[in-house]
Design an enzyme around this catalytic site. Structure first.
Site, short mmCIF file in Angstrom:
data_model
loop_
_atom_site.label_atom_id
_atom_site.label_comp_id
_atom_site.label_asym_id
_atom_site.label_seq_id
_atom_site.Cartn_x
_atom_site.Cartn_y
_atom_site.Cartn_z
N ASP A 170 0.82 -1.21 0.00
CA ASP A 170 0.00 0.00 0.00
C ASP A 170 0.85 1.26 0.00
O ASP A 170 2.05 1.22 0.30
CB ASP A 170 -0.90 0.02 1.24
CG ASP A 170 -2.14 -0.85 1.06
OD1 ASP A 170 -2.42 -1.26 -0.07
OD2 ASP A 170 -2.82 -1.11 2.08
N LYS B 82 -3.63 3.64 -2.63
CA LYS B 82 -4.92 4.31 -2.76
C LYS B 82 -4.78 5.76 -2.32
O LYS B 82 -4.15 6.07 -1.32
CB LYS B 82 -5.98 3.62 -1.92
CG LYS B 82 -6.25 2.16 -2.32
CD LYS B 82 -7.24 1.52 -1.40
CE LYS B 82 -7.45 0.05 -1.76
NZ LYS B 82 -8.40 -0.62 -0.84
N MET C 63 -7.71 9.47 8.77
CA MET C 63 -7.93 10.03 7.43
C MET C 63 -9.17 10.93 7.39
O MET C 63 -10.04 10.79 6.54
CB MET C 63 -8.07 8.89 6.42
CG MET C 63 -6.90 7.92 6.40
SD MET C 63 -5.32 8.69 5.96
CE MET C 63 -5.53 8.87 4.19
#
Length: 484
Positions: free
Chosen positions: A36, A58, A173
């Site tokens: 990731d 992502k 986030m």
């Protein structure tokens, strides 16, 4: 065909030292790694040079690989008989979608293990001097997603339970939803004066923080253009930060260093710089292929010169494999650098620096640099290995250099300058642009001269070419006019 196995591994929050021993062992054994964006790419350097690396990064506005494609790849590679690692930032069980990936593997009866990692919601606060629990300030702690599948991406939460029942809350986030978060916590009972801190790239040397209260933090974020990846921490325990802050007090905190690399082996210098609080990107990445050595005449030489610590290690390994007793070799041993002399000493051999060689008569040069024959024309050459650029890492470096804000460039040797500049071109990056307003430091006079000759006119150097002198120089010559 035998079915492979999958390890779903938490990489930790960023600092490479925070991955678990079990997680790192899985990386070292992997034949395929799906990684990731928030897993530190430096961890990939522990993998075998033949390991296939697949980026699954992502971003809020786009997906390199969608989750269903990631699930499919894990199944596909395991059914090919491969040992697969899914490397995820933080802990895979905390908003890491590990449950979906494990379910996909279970459906195909593929064996797997889940390796926990240190979560950024705990580690990032600790790196700013904030424990998430404390007997006097916080007896409860919650981790909360601040971006979910609800309408408009606003989290559907038990706001009253969070506001009245939890002392410390870590939102993941959630910078885009910060006004919504603050508004609801106040509405359901949190005092507007409750401390809030945002931690950007927590545990990295580039870590930044922004502190305020529920009443004013949203405005501060707008003014400072704070962004993800960030942890939002809410709670009175934040008040401890002034007393026990430790990471930000390290001498090289805030330094984002690009270190030119010539060796495929781990860098002692990089490790020291990281220990002093810096982010270090070592560039470029090399891979080495060993060459079988013909040692039938090795005992006949009067002098043997090693060009690098690696060449010394490879030579001694070859002696053991050929069952040649070192006592049969009566030559004087030499090294091209102090690091090579040290490598010889570790094997019980006292070597001398190459400058003490008077002539190259009856001499063997061992290493990877054919150009040395220009200096020792009468010597014979024995190449122990072939070193080549690891091109699989070029796109990885492109992403690392774009996300970091490099403010310090270090050349450890004159031989590091040309390969660095050449490989930058392979990454479609311009050295003048990348190093604009960057402090460039060379380890020694020859290295400084090579950097200046290459067009880096403002190159500086410490008093002596040692890691201790380098750290001291950077502490005494802080960044000026450089982006931090």
């Amino acid at each position: 065909m035998k079915t492979g196995k999958v390890f779903l591994v938490g990489a930790g929050p960023g600092d490479v030292g925070l991955i678990t021993v079990k997680g790192l062992d899985a990386v070292k054994q992997a034949e395929v790694i799906l990684y990731d964006r928030l897993a530190n790419p430096k961890l990939l350097e522990y993998a075998d040079s033949d390991c296939e690396l697949i980026y699954c990064g992502k971003l809020p506005d786009r997906h390199t690989l969608r989750q269903e494609n990631i699930n499919g790849l894990l199944v596909q590679k395991a059914l090919e008989g491969k040992l697969v690692v899914r490397l995820k930032g933080g802990d895979p069980g905390i908003f890491g979608r590990v449950g979906e990936e494990a379910a996909a593997l279970a459906e195909f009866q593929i064996p797997f293990e889940i390796v926990p990692g240190i979560s950024s919601g705990i580690a990032a606060p600790l790196y700013t001097g904030i424990p998430v629990t404390h007997r006097e300030h916080a007896e409860s702690f919650a981790v909360v997603t601040a971006h979910d599948k609800s309408q408009n991406g606003k989290p559907l939460l038990d706001w009253e339970g969070l506001a009245r029942g939890v002392d410390t809350i870590a939102f993941y986030m959630g910078v885009g939803n910060l006004p919504f978060i603050c508004e609801n916590l106040i509405r359901y009972g949190k005092p507007s004066s409750t401390p809030v801190i945002l931690i950007h790239w927590g545990t990295f040397g580039r870590q930044r923080t922004l502190q305020g209260t529920l009443a004013d933090i949203s405005e501060k974020v707008l003014q400072s253009k704070f962004s993800n990846p960030s942890i939002i921490l809410v709670g009175d325990v934040i008040s401890l930060r002034e007393k026990i802050s430790w990471f930000e007090k390290k001498p090289l905190y805030g330094r984002q260093i690009l270190l030119a690399r010539t060796s495929a082996s781990p860098s002692v210098l990089a490790k020291e710089l990281q220990a002093q609080g810096a982010d270090v990107i070592e560039f470029p990445k090399w891979k080495v292929t060993k060459i079988p050595l013909d040692l039938t005449r090795v005992a006949a030489y009067e002098k043997i010169l090693f060009t690098s610590p690696e060449s010394a290690a490879e030579f001694f390994e070859a002696l053991l494999e050929a069952e040649i007793d070192i006592r049969r070799i009566h030559a004087e041993f030499y090294g091209l650098s102090s690091k090579t002399i040290k490598a010889l000493r570790e094997r019980g051999v006292i070597g001398k620096l190459a400058q003490q060689i008077e002539d190259s008569e009856n001499m063997l040069v061992i290493g990877e640099n054919h150009l040395l024959q220009k200096n020792y024309q009468k010597a014979e050459m024995m190449v122990t290995s072939e070193k080549e650029l690891d091109r699989q890492f070029l796109p990885i470096f492109q992403r690392m250099l774009k996300e970091a804000k490099i403010n310090t460039m270090i050349f450890p040797s004159s031989a590091s300058v040309e390969p660095f500049l050449t490989t930058l071109e392979d990454c479609q990056m311009n050295a003048a642009e990348l190093l604009h307003q960057v402090q460039v430091i060379a380890m020694g006079e020859l290295t400084q001269a090579a950097a200046i000759k290459a067009g880096l006119a403002e190159t500086e150097k410490p008093v002596t070419p040692t890691k201790e002198a380098l750290v001291d120089y950077m502490v005494k010559h802080p960044l000026q006019g450089v982006q931090e």
